[in-house]
Design a protein around this motif. Sequence first.
Motif: not given
Length: 276
Positions: A114-122, A124-130, A172-184
């Motif tokens: 996935s390339n530059a997509t998951l930031q749009w998915v609140p 998204h790390s919950d889907s990692f197991p599946a 209410d249309v824009l994402r905020h700073g927590d849209a992605v996680l840090p690498p760790g």
Amino acid sequence: MPAAAPTWDPQQYLRHAGHRSRPFLDLLARVPELPAADRPPRVADLGCGPGNATRLLADRWPTAHITGFDNSPEMLARADELAGPTVGGGRLDFAPADATDWTPPPGTYDLILSNATLQWVPGHSDSFPAWIAALTPGGTFAFQVPGNFDAPSHVLMRDLAASPRWRDRLGDVLRHGDAVLPPGAYLERLADLGCEVDAWETTYQHLLQGADPALDWVKGTGLRPVLTALADDRGATEAFLAEYAELLRVAYPRTTHGTVFPFRRVFAVARKAGDA
């Protein structure tokens, strides 16, 4: 009421295709060999956009059956122009899917990318197991996401949208700073799933040319929710863009060589346990 899903403009997105492809290639370079099998590799590109990066996967795995998934009809229409047999004997095709609920059957793919997509998915790390379950043993899940939500381009966009003039329409249309996680955090979550993980971050120093190049960049990606919300009001769209462009010119001044546009990205490559 939730904000409408953003509409996409493939032509605008591709205006900076060279710069946007660089992180994809850097991610791809860290993907290990896929599991050996008595069939062609099966590859999924989740959030394929116009398909310009998806087709590069056929250079690495010429015999693979590669499927690009996206939820944008506009992007898929452009990507479909690339569908068909590949020169190495594989196949490239595209299909509609939304990363918020995409759950392929277990053991379906040797690589999910996935390339530059998951930031749009609140969440998204919950889907990692599946998604890890959908890999064959020894398969790989690899992704990169923008990590620049605290950069001036996004902070100024959010501040302007929340200002008294615009907050009723854009608050209410824009994402905020927590849209992605840090690498760790990505490393830990994927390691908890039994994967061997490589996670890192890179800040690219893109040198952009032309008038208002920072605005031109975000019009293809981060600004899409604003452009979608104001799509029925040309005057409002032009007014917002004029205000925002003025702020961006100060934050990203032109130099004798062009406009430097720093862009941080976060990467993770997770190999599932099993035979390589």
